[in-house]
Motif scaffolding. Structure first.
Motif, short mmCIF file in Angstrom:
data_model
loop_
_atom_site.label_atom_id
_atom_site.label_comp_id
_atom_site.label_asym_id
_atom_site.label_seq_id
_atom_site.Cartn_x
_atom_site.Cartn_y
_atom_site.Cartn_z
N GLU A 656 0.84 -1.20 0.00
CA GLU A 656 0.00 0.00 0.00
C GLU A 656 0.87 1.25 0.00
O GLU A 656 0.56 2.25 -0.67
CB GLU A 656 -0.93 0.01 1.22
CG GLU A 656 -2.14 -0.90 1.10
CD GLU A 656 -1.81 -2.39 1.12
OE1 GLU A 656 -2.58 -3.17 0.56
OE2 GLU A 656 -0.75 -2.75 1.70
N VAL A 657 1.96 1.22 0.74
CA VAL A 657 2.86 2.36 0.82
C VAL A 657 3.51 2.63 -0.53
O VAL A 657 3.58 3.79 -0.99
CB VAL A 657 3.92 2.11 1.92
CG1 VAL A 657 5.05 3.13 1.82
CG2 VAL A 657 3.28 2.16 3.30
N PHE A 761 -9.02 2.25 8.76
CA PHE A 761 -7.98 2.96 9.51
C PHE A 761 -7.17 3.91 8.63
O PHE A 761 -6.12 4.39 9.05
CB PHE A 761 -7.06 1.94 10.19
CG PHE A 761 -7.70 1.25 11.36
CD1 PHE A 761 -7.68 1.81 12.62
CD2 PHE A 761 -8.36 0.04 11.18
CE1 PHE A 761 -8.27 1.19 13.70
CE2 PHE A 761 -8.96 -0.60 12.26
CZ PHE A 761 -8.93 -0.02 13.52
N GLY A 762 -7.65 4.16 7.41
CA GLY A 762 -6.98 5.13 6.55
C GLY A 762 -5.66 4.64 5.98
O GLY A 762 -4.73 5.44 5.78
N LEU A 763 -5.56 3.36 5.67
CA LEU A 763 -4.29 2.77 5.28
C LEU A 763 -4.27 2.26 3.83
O LEU A 763 -3.29 1.63 3.42
CB LEU A 763 -3.94 1.61 6.23
CG LEU A 763 -3.80 2.00 7.71
CD1 LEU A 763 -3.60 0.75 8.57
CD2 LEU A 763 -2.66 2.98 7.90
N LEU A 764 -5.31 2.52 3.07
CA LEU A 764 -5.29 2.15 1.66
C LEU A 764 -4.46 3.17 0.87
O LEU A 764 -4.25 4.31 1.32
CB LEU A 764 -6.71 2.10 1.11
CG LEU A 764 -7.58 0.92 1.58
CD1 LEU A 764 -8.98 1.03 0.99
CD2 LEU A 764 -6.95 -0.42 1.23
N PRO A 765 -3.96 2.78 -0.32
CA PRO A 765 -3.06 3.69 -1.07
C PRO A 765 -3.63 5.08 -1.29
O PRO A 765 -2.92 6.08 -1.08
CB PRO A 765 -2.85 2.94 -2.39
CG PRO A 765 -2.98 1.50 -2.03
CD PRO A 765 -4.05 1.45 -0.98
N ASP A 766 -4.89 5.18 -1.75
CA ASP A 766 -5.42 6.52 -2.03
C ASP A 766 -5.56 7.34 -0.75
O ASP A 766 -5.42 8.57 -0.76
CB ASP A 766 -6.75 6.43 -2.77
CG ASP A 766 -7.82 5.67 -2.00
OD1 ASP A 766 -7.47 4.92 -1.07
OD2 ASP A 766 -9.02 5.83 -2.33
N GLN A 767 -5.81 6.66 0.38
CA GLN A 767 -5.90 7.38 1.65
C GLN A 767 -4.53 7.89 2.09
O GLN A 767 -4.41 8.99 2.63
CB GLN A 767 -6.51 6.48 2.73
CG GLN A 767 -7.97 6.10 2.44
CD GLN A 767 -8.48 5.03 3.40
OE1 GLN A 767 -7.83 4.00 3.60
NE2 GLN A 767 -9.65 5.27 3.98
N ILE A 768 -3.51 7.07 1.86
CA ILE A 768 -2.15 7.50 2.19
C ILE A 768 -1.74 8.65 1.28
O ILE A 768 -1.06 9.61 1.71
CB ILE A 768 -1.17 6.32 2.07
CG1 ILE A 768 -1.55 5.21 3.06
CG2 ILE A 768 0.26 6.78 2.36
CD1 ILE A 768 -0.73 3.93 2.91
N VAL A 769 -2.15 8.59 -0.01
CA VAL A 769 -1.86 9.68 -0.94
C VAL A 769 -2.47 10.98 -0.42
O VAL A 769 -1.82 12.04 -0.38
CB VAL A 769 -2.41 9.35 -2.35
CG1 VAL A 769 -2.39 10.61 -3.23
CG2 VAL A 769 -1.58 8.26 -3.00
#
Length: 780
Positions: A656-657, A761-769
């Protein structure tokens, strides 16, 4: 069983009593002296009454029973008694007697890492030291089956009766892997008092039944020889019945009286026949008779120990009835636990034992029978520092890593263990253990190769019907426990002290479900405090174990691992990095400044190609160095950009990161990805560098973070990502003054898919973006 000890010699009871009285005095005076010094405005503390109840037990044990190979755990509150014995036998310097509970002096409770005279077991946390000898005896038994036979030894615990309230004691006593240890003896100081109260009388019988039902040999040292002789006289059964039926509270209250006052209280509500029976017992002789408990009868105690020696196929327990505060004015008082004798009472005790202020710290006359016995015991049993641990040579890379297919760190952990089994020098010392989770933590390959340990051969009735070879026998190298994480960490702790206690180093590796590291935390801390060295793998971990739900999803364990001393916490994202960390961790187990190792693993398979790409670009040695130092640059920014961000992450979230990094680059934000393999090592190095700088009033020395966060990046915001509490990596911004937005798991999880929980928990790729964009726009 034959032991090189004093248990075959008829004791000279007069000599033992002389030693007993000097030990009582020294123990009381040590606590008294400590409390006459200022401790910074708080109470110094100490346990004169608890020490007094143990004086007879420990005198008879050290001077009438044990030998040089025996290992003894001392009741925590009896530490002044232990130090008095070590002083009288010549091991402890006199200067330490006036430094109880002082920095650099004697610890409040026996500590094998802090005290100058404790080599066997630390016992500060009640209940843990009580059963540590059981696990040490199991270690000795294992060594005898895998290396040359060790000399005979006994493993003894002196235990306060209130310690038996601790649940871990019963977890150990009921553990099948600890059965059949006939060289174990537990001595219960049954003074029937805890911190706040006198314990109800029904307790003793119940405890004895618990031990007997668990297969232990039970010995009761309830009444001393004087009372037993009185019971044997015509009419003596009336005296026994009267005392037996008396409540603990009433019996304890008698210790404050003597003479006619005692007779009046003792015989209130007594039958006339008992009054007649005691007519020929003078008032001065009544108190010594009524208070003649077995735990203060040196002859009875020694005979009880020898009875336990005759049991060769099961452990033994001695219930020694004692008086808390024995021989002191506070004897039996319900609130005497932390009570201190007054100055006048100390003066009176000094005179009673025949000492003056100028002789009060003296050893016994070396020419006296008591002094000669102390010297002989000291020459036989005083501690000798063990030699250094042998160096353990492990290949820098243990397993073959030829595939980049998705794999999990737990799966790779199992492969690495199997590969370790092909190295005869390492495999001979390596022993695994788990609390009934061997197969679900990927120990199956190791077990198939090395077998399950049992002191006796056992039949595998399923045979080839199952894939796992489960045929316990003396040659096996995996120890399977019941479901008790406390037992796991206590076992790992004693296996990790095999070199110091038994002269042969082991490499203990334990596995446990990561959330349940916390269930065994007290035992883990205890084992580390003892100076033990071992490896523990916590797996599976985090919300990545999605279907299992919140009860099995750990979040705070990385923080716990980071904060505990003497253990290094690591979390690899990729299998090859895990290999290097484990290889290095095993090597460090034998180093003087080494530490234990905690590996946090996952069952999520992830693509290994990004790691192999980094190794190809930077080189094996460079990446391995950085992985072992705590982190490396997994992804470089694609191009120069006026804006940028650093993502510092670890563990199974790396796909994901990396996807988020690509997304940020598409938004025109240059993104560096750091794979943090040990936040523990990074933080410890930074902290030590700061401390050294403060001590020397000089610039901070170089640290590894300066290597992986370049000078041109130290103004960039950092987004931290981990399948754990978000604060765990958030400290990274403090190193160079960077803004941090931490992502992680800050509430309990639930059952679901990985994607569902990562989204929660906000850890999907688009959320990290989105978090990265916000970090650049709002914080950059």
């Amino acid at each position: 069983m034959t032991h090189p000890d004093r248990s075959a010699i008829a004791p000279d009871l007069d000599v033992l009593r002389a030693i007993e009285q000097r030990i009582l005095w020294l123990a009381v005076r040590m606590v008294d002296h400590a409390n006459r010094s200022d401790s910074g405005g708080i109470k110094t503390g100490g346990h004169q009454a608890s020490s007094a109840s143990m004086v007879s037990i420990m005198t008879s044990l050290w001077f009438g029973h044990i030998g040089g190979e025996d290992k003894v755990a001392v009741k925590p509150h009896a530490s002044p008694v232990y130090h008095s014995i070590k002083y009288l036998t010549g091991e402890l310097d006199r200067a330490y007697l006036t430094r109880l509970r002082r920095k650099g002096g004697l610890q409040a409770y026996p500590s094998r890492t802090k005290d100058p005279d404790v080599a066997d077991f630390s016992t500060g946390s009640v209940g843990l030291g009580a059963v540590a000898p059981l696990f040490s005896a199991a270690t000795r038994r294992y060594l005898n089956h895998h290396f040359e036979q060790r000399p005979s030894a006994r493993f003894i615990a002196t235990v306060g009766d209130a310690e038996l309230d601790e649940g871990n004691v019963w977890e150990a006593i009921a553990e099948p892997a600890l059965q059949g240890l006939g060289n174990v003896m537990m001595i219960i100081d049954l003074n029937r008092q805890s911190l706040d109260r006198i314990v109800p009388g029904i307790r003793a019988g119940r405890l004895q039944r618990f031990f007997a039902d668990a297969g232990w040999h039970v010995v009761e040292a309830k009444y001393g020889n004087r009372l037993q002789e009185a019971f044997a006289r015509p009419g003596g059964e009336i005296l026994r019945r009267h005392i037996d039926e008396m409540s603990n509270e009433e019996y304890q209250s008698l210790f404050a009286y003597n003479g006619a006052d005692l007779r009046k209280r003792f015989l209130a509500n007594a039958p006339a026949d008992l009054r007649t029976f005691l007519d020929d017992v003078g008032d001065d002789d009544l108190a010594p008779l009524v208070g003649d408990l077995g735990g203060h009868d040196l002859d009875l105690l020694i005979r009880s120990y020898r009875e336990c020696d005759a049991e060769t196929d099961r452990p033994s327990v001695v219930f020694a009835y004692t008086v808390k505060g024995w021989g002191l004015p506070i004897a039996g008082h319900p609130l005497n636990h932390s009570a201190l004798l007054t100055a006048e009472q100390v003066d009176a005790l000094r005179s009673r034992v025949g000492l003056r202020e100028d002789t009060e710290w003296d050893r016994l006359d070396p020419e006296s029978p008591a002094g000669r016995l102390c010297d002989a015991v000291g020459r036989e049993i005083n501690n000798v520092p063990p030699p250094s641990r042998p160096e353990i040579h492990v290949a820098p890379e243990i397993a073959q890593h030829t595939s980049t297919r998705p794999t999990s760190t737990q799966e790779q952990f199992g492969r690495i263990l199997v590969a370790l089994g092909t190295d005869p020098a390492v495999a001979a010392r390596l022993v695994t253990a788990s609390p009934d989770v061997a197969t679900s933590t990927n120990l199956g390959g190791w077990i198939n190769k090395m077998g399950v340990y049992s002191p006796v051969e056992r039949t595998d009735y399923f045979g080839d019907e199952r894939l796992l070879r489960w045929q316990p026998g003396p040659e096996g190298r995996h120890i399977e426990l019941g479901i008790s994480e406390m037992n796991l960490f206590l076992l790992l702790g004693q296996l990790g002290l095999a070199h110091e206690h038994h002269g042969e180093m082991l490499i203990p590796i334990g596995t446990v479900y990561d959330p349940f590291v916390l269930r065994g935390l007290d035992a883990l801390i205890y084992s580390l405090y003892n100076g033990s060295r071992f490896v523990v793998a916590g797996t599976p971990s985090g919300i990545t174990l999605a279907p299992e739900g919140g009860a099995h999803q750990s979040s705070v364990t990385p923080s716990v691992g980071m904060e505990l001393p003497d253990i290094t916490a690591c979390e690899a994202s990729y299998g090859r990095a895990l290999d290097w960390l484990l290889s290095d961790g095993i090597r460090r187990l034998s180093e003087p400044e080494g530490a234990s190792l905690y590996l946090r693993l996952s069952t999520r398979p992830i693509d290994q190609a990004p790691f192999e790409k980094a190794v190809g670009q930077l080189g094996f040695e460079a990446v391995r160095h950085d992985v072992l130092a705590g982190g490396y640059r997994l992804r470089e920014p694609a191009a120069d950009s006026p804006s940028g961000v650093i993502i510092a992450a670890t563990g199974p979230l790396m796909p994901e990161v990396l996807a988020a990094a690509d997304g940020l680059e598409e938004e025109g934000i240059a993104t560096t990805v750091l794979d943090i393999t040990s936040q523990d090592r990074l933080f410890s190095e930074w902290r030590e560098a700061l401390a050294e700088s403060a001590r020397n009033q000089a610039e901070r020395s170089a640290i590894h973070l300066e290597t992986i966060i370049t000078t041109t990046e130290r103004h960039l915001p950092i987004v931290t990502v981990q399948d754990a509490s978000s604060h765990t990596l958030s400290w990274l911004g403090s190193v160079f003054g960077q803004r941090v937005v931490p992502l992680g798991v800050d509430r309990f999880g639930e059952s679901g898919t990985i994607n569902e929980l990562y989204e929660s928990f906000g850890l999907l790729p688009d959320q990290i973006v989105n978090t990265g964009i916000a970090a650049v726009n709002l914080l950059g």
